[in-house]
Design an enzyme around this catalytic site. Sequence first.
Site, PDB file in Angstrom:
ATOM      1  N   HIS A   1     -25.278  -1.818  -0.116  1.00 48.00           N
ATOM      2  CA  HIS A   1     -26.621  -1.755  -0.554  1.00 48.00           C
ATOM      3  C   HIS A   1     -27.481  -2.887  -0.772  1.00 48.00           C
ATOM      4  O   HIS A   1     -26.547  -4.494  -1.016  1.00 48.00           O
ATOM      5  CB  HIS A   1     -26.115  -1.602  -2.495  1.00 48.00           C
ATOM      6  CG  HIS A   1     -25.619   0.102  -2.538  1.00 48.00           C
ATOM      7  ND1 HIS A   1     -26.598   1.856  -1.795  1.00 48.00           N
ATOM      8  CD2 HIS A   1     -24.438   0.347  -2.352  1.00 48.00           C
ATOM      9  CE1 HIS A   1     -26.068   2.099  -2.428  1.00 48.00           C
ATOM     10  NE2 HIS A   1     -24.277   2.324  -2.851  1.00 48.00           N
TER      11      HIS A   1
ATOM     12  N   CYS B   1     -16.382  14.947  22.476  1.00 44.22           N
ATOM     13  CA  CYS B   1     -17.616  14.825  22.604  1.00 44.22           C
ATOM     14  C   CYS B   1     -17.808  13.077  21.928  1.00 44.22           C
ATOM     15  O   CYS B   1     -18.989  13.087  21.711  1.00 44.22           O
ATOM     16  CB  CYS B   1     -17.583  15.514  20.536  1.00 44.22           C
ATOM     17  SG  CYS B   1     -16.491  17.275  20.192  1.00 44.22           S
TER      18      CYS B   1
ATOM     19  N   GLU C   1       1.047  -0.812  -0.563  1.00 43.31           N
ATOM     20  CA  GLU C   1       0.046  -0.069  -0.137  1.00 43.31           C
ATOM     21  C   GLU C   1       0.809   0.840  -0.036  1.00 43.31           C
ATOM     22  O   GLU C   1       1.614   1.290   0.895  1.00 43.31           O
ATOM     23  CB  GLU C   1      -0.858  -0.450   1.335  1.00 43.31           C
ATOM     24  CG  GLU C   1      -2.014   1.408   1.793  1.00 43.31           C
ATOM     25  CD  GLU C   1      -2.667   1.739   0.391  1.00 43.31           C
ATOM     26  OE1 GLU C   1      -3.343   1.231   0.006  1.00 43.31           O
ATOM     27  OE2 GLU C   1      -2.095   3.115  -0.120  1.00 43.31           O
TER      28      GLU C   1
ATOM     29  N   ILE D   1     -13.733  -1.452 -10.088  1.00 44.84           N
ATOM     30  CA  ILE D   1     -14.408  -0.961  -8.499  1.00 44.84           C
ATOM     31  C   ILE D   1     -15.407   0.124  -8.028  1.00 44.84           C
ATOM     32  O   ILE D   1     -14.411   0.594  -6.921  1.00 44.84           O
ATOM     33  CB  ILE D   1     -13.723  -2.017  -7.545  1.00 44.84           C
ATOM     34  CG1 ILE D   1     -12.972  -2.786  -8.217  1.00 44.84           C
ATOM     35  CG2 ILE D   1     -14.852  -2.299  -6.542  1.00 44.84           C
ATOM     36  CD1 ILE D   1     -13.383  -3.882  -8.844  1.00 44.84           C
TER      37      ILE D   1
ATOM     38  N   CYS E   1     -10.855  12.433  24.281  1.00 41.99           N
ATOM     39  CA  CYS E   1     -12.200  13.222  23.079  1.00 41.99           C
ATOM     40  C   CYS E   1     -13.512  13.152  24.122  1.00 41.99           C
ATOM     41  O   CYS E   1     -14.383  11.939  24.426  1.00 41.99           O
ATOM     42  CB  CYS E   1     -12.040  11.868  21.837  1.00 41.99           C
ATOM     43  SG  CYS E   1     -13.992  12.711  20.836  1.00 41.99           S
TER      44      CYS E   1
ATOM     45  N   SER F   1     -20.381   6.787   0.189  1.00 41.36           N
ATOM     46  CA  SER F   1     -21.990   6.722   1.850  1.00 41.36           C
ATOM     47  C   SER F   1     -22.095   6.174   2.831  1.00 41.36           C
ATOM     48  O   SER F   1     -23.046   5.978   3.912  1.00 41.36           O
ATOM     49  CB  SER F   1     -22.812   6.588   0.734  1.00 41.36           C
ATOM     50  OG  SER F   1     -22.612   7.687  -0.581  1.00 41.36           O
TER      51      SER F   1
ATOM     52  N   ILE G   1     -22.896   3.048   2.863  1.00 42.10           N
ATOM     53  CA  ILE G   1     -24.258   1.641   2.474  1.00 42.10           C
ATOM     54  C   ILE G   1     -23.808   0.386   2.101  1.00 42.10           C
ATOM     55  O   ILE G   1     -22.609   0.456   0.516  1.00 42.10           O
ATOM     56  CB  ILE G   1     -25.278   2.575   1.372  1.00 42.10           C
ATOM     57  CG1 ILE G   1     -25.316   4.186   3.007  1.00 42.10           C
ATOM     58  CG2 ILE G   1     -26.484   1.816   1.635  1.00 42.10           C
ATOM     59  CD1 ILE G   1     -26.395   5.174   1.463  1.00 42.10           C
TER      60      ILE G   1
ATOM     61  N   SER H   1     -19.095   2.135  -6.960  1.00 39.33           N
ATOM     62  CA  SER H   1     -20.172   1.759  -6.328  1.00 39.33           C
ATOM     63  C   SER H   1     -21.147   1.003  -6.548  1.00 39.33           C
ATOM     64  O   SER H   1     -21.457   0.640  -7.982  1.00 39.33           O
ATOM     65  CB  SER H   1     -21.254   2.534  -5.961  1.00 39.33           C
ATOM     66  OG  SER H   1     -21.981   2.716  -4.938  1.00 39.33           O
TER      67      SER H   1
END
Length: 488
Positions: free
Chosen positions: A50, A411, A32, A345, A409, A46, A48, A347
């Site tokens: 799907h 929050c 990488e 690759i 942290c 997003s 998601i 969505s």
Amino acid sequence: MHYDVVIVGGGISGCSIAYTLSQYQLKVALLEKENDVAMKTTKANSGIIHAGYDPKPETKMARLNVRGAAIVHELAPKWNFRYAQIGSVVVGQTEEEHRMINELYRRGIANGVPGLKILKTEREVHAVEPYLAPGMDYALYAPSAAICSPWELCLAFAYNAKVNGVDFYFKDEVEAIEKKGDTYLLRGKQGEIETDAVINAAGVFADRIYELALGKDKDKSFHIIPCKGEYYLLDKEEGHLTNTVVFQCPSKVGKGVLVSRTVHGNLIVGPNADFQDNLGAKEDVSTTADALRFIRETSRRSVPSVDFGTNIRNFSGVRATLQNYNDFLIEESPYLPKFYNFAGIKSPGLSSAAAFGEEALKLLEASGVKLEKKEHIETYRLPKSFRDMTLEEQEAALKQDRRYGQIICRCETVPEAEIIAAMHAPIPATTIDAIKRRCNAGMGRCQGGFCGPKIFHLLMQELHLPYSEVYQDRDGSCVVVGKTKEGK
Ligand SMILES: Cc1cc2nc3c(=O)[nH]c(=O)nc-3n(C[C@H](O)[C@H](O)[C@H](O)COP(=O)(O)OP(=O)(O)OC[C@H]3O[C@@H](n4cnc5c(N)ncnc54)[C@H](O)[C@@H]3O)c2cc1C
């Protein structure tokens, strides 16, 4: 160094393939170019999973979306990554939209998506999503759609690949690939690696990796066109506005934008689609006033009451769109034996990637690679975060390690102990954003404004780094570049 298989790219595609291969008697490495996994498209989408009604039947996208989503669903309780099967709706009101929703339903049935249902009245649609715009009287409801944290999903695959023996090399950009007899020689920033087989999972740069391997035949490579998508991420106070993922109906004018709560409880709104054909655009994750205006205005058609004043972050990600080919390109190169492309690759890549390992096994087997399963597979479960613990569990954790009492942290209620643990995870966090991806420190309303400097110091202390080498994210993204005055 010699490996049976080398994977190029540490996004969700590369990491999920690495995990599947780690279950076999194979020596596997993953290269990488960045300093962590999930640093490119995998961290900016997003989130998601799907359901699988969107891709055209008979495509790889259709098959792998449904299979990948099922695998993620199975792995979530086993590996303890954030995942919620909240379902999705595609909403519409015009006749054209009704027709499109019927078409998506037909595709979903053909693709084997479970539980699909068409909601046929405004009352039914609004019973699922009370904050939808008036007039939305037709919807495709897909109960199997889910949300996840995309970088955490990728980390879960990477951790499990690592504990099962995959070697990860970071900051190791592949710069040359040479075919030497039956093997490939990969030259990267960290040196040379020889391998019998290469899996190209380099995202928007998969065409470049293929060109390197093709050498003088590089014209035979495919061409990836970057397509940027921008987002709003709103404060948790807006998270109640949707129960499911709300998609607008795709039409001639575009795919619309989605509005959804996230696994962290925020509201995400976006993306747009901005196609560009220049190489620099592959790394361009800027946001623009025009795209954000488009997202605000378009989202109001489905969920009009979103308060964009509660925005805590804008970001963008780049889709790897193949020129003239609307499917995943997953194949052994017709020109290079045992060189496998996982390209285009886009969505639903995040949803499908968990099934890519099975595709890689089929390709390896078809090329004559002997696959023997290991007798024992290790499982790495992501640690439960302090804020998700019961009071009793928090007290027990505190008794074991006093650093659970030091909240860094505020929050997201992340204690020092979790931040230090992230630096010693199977793939260790070495930057401020890598800490964020592992334990959420800096994810909240202040976006690291308060905890950022404290995490900076913890990284310096724990990893013995000079201040100039504590990075926000990518290598070289210095937070402190020098002293303005000398102290005593
Ligand atoms: C705006 C947007 C929204 C999306 N929403 C969804 C969604 O909701 N659901 C869904 O299923 N999918 C979604 N997707 C698609 C999904 O994000 C991608 O399909 C997926 O993340 C691709 O992962 P990848 O591993 O193939 O690529 P990447 O994550 O880009 O990983 C490729 C890796 O290769 C490395 N690399 C590149 N060149 C080299 C080199 N020379 N040497 C070494 N390493 C190299 C890169 O650094 C990178 O880490 C969305 C995409 C976008 C852009």
